[in-house]
Enzyme design. Structure first.
Site, PDB file in Angstrom:
ATOM      1  N   ALA A 102      58.179 100.769 -25.690  1.00 25.67           N
ATOM      2  CA  ALA A 102      58.506 102.043 -26.331  1.00 25.67           C
ATOM      3  C   ALA A 102      58.808 101.695 -27.792  1.00 25.67           C
ATOM      4  CB  ALA A 102      59.703 102.697 -25.657  1.00 25.67           C
ATOM      5  N   GLU A 126      65.839  91.486 -39.680  1.00 23.92           N
ATOM      6  CA  GLU A 126      66.931  91.667 -40.640  1.00 23.92           C
ATOM      7  C   GLU A 126      68.108  92.392 -39.997  1.00 23.92           C
ATOM      8  OE1 GLU A 126      63.659  92.361 -40.897  1.00 23.92           O
ATOM      9  OE2 GLU A 126      63.178  92.888 -42.967  1.00 23.92           O
TER      10      GLU A 126
END
Length: 136
Positions: A49, A57
């Site tokens: 999904a 990050e």
């Protein structure tokens, strides 16, 4: 490439192998160096999904704060993208970095060829949405 950047590049190359990217096969790794010489690692983690995935990050920054550190503890953010050209943080990551990292903190970007660019979030997102803008 400077010896220090070469060492970081080699660490990022090893770290990228932890990426969970079976859909894009695009590995991203992030090292955050702290002023106390600790480091925090992050990789991209995809999901079938697609909106449920998370970038390297944000993975690393979530850990920084989970460990009790704050923006003033961050010395640098080192980012690797599995690219032949310059890769840089996506828009969501730029916004998150703008709030969780000091604007002058160095951000170094690497790709398959090594170190490419040193910048900071002020240059990457000059007109970021800031908490002060939420004031009524």
């Amino acid at each position: 490439m400077m010896a220090e950047k070469q060492n970081v590049f080699e660490e990022l190359l090893m770290l990228k192998e932890n990426s969970y990217s079976p859909y894009s096969n695009f590995k991203v790794a992030c090292l955050i160096y702290l002023k106390n010489n600790d480091q925090v690692k992050g990789v991209n983690v995809e999901n079938a999904a697609y909106p449920a995935g998370i970038c390297a990050e944000r993975t690393a920054l979530a850990q920084v704060y989970s460990l009790g550190y704050k923006k003033h503890d961050i010395k640098s953010l080192e980012l690797y993208t599995d690219s032949e050209t310059l890769g840089s943080p996506c828009g969501v990551c730029r916004q998150v970095i703008s709030e969780l990292v000091d604007w002058s903190t160095p951000i170094s970007i690497y790709n398959k060829n090594g170190f490419q660019l040193e910048t900071n979030i002020k240059k990457l997102l000059p007109h970021a949405f800031q908490p002060a803008q939420l004031s009524k």
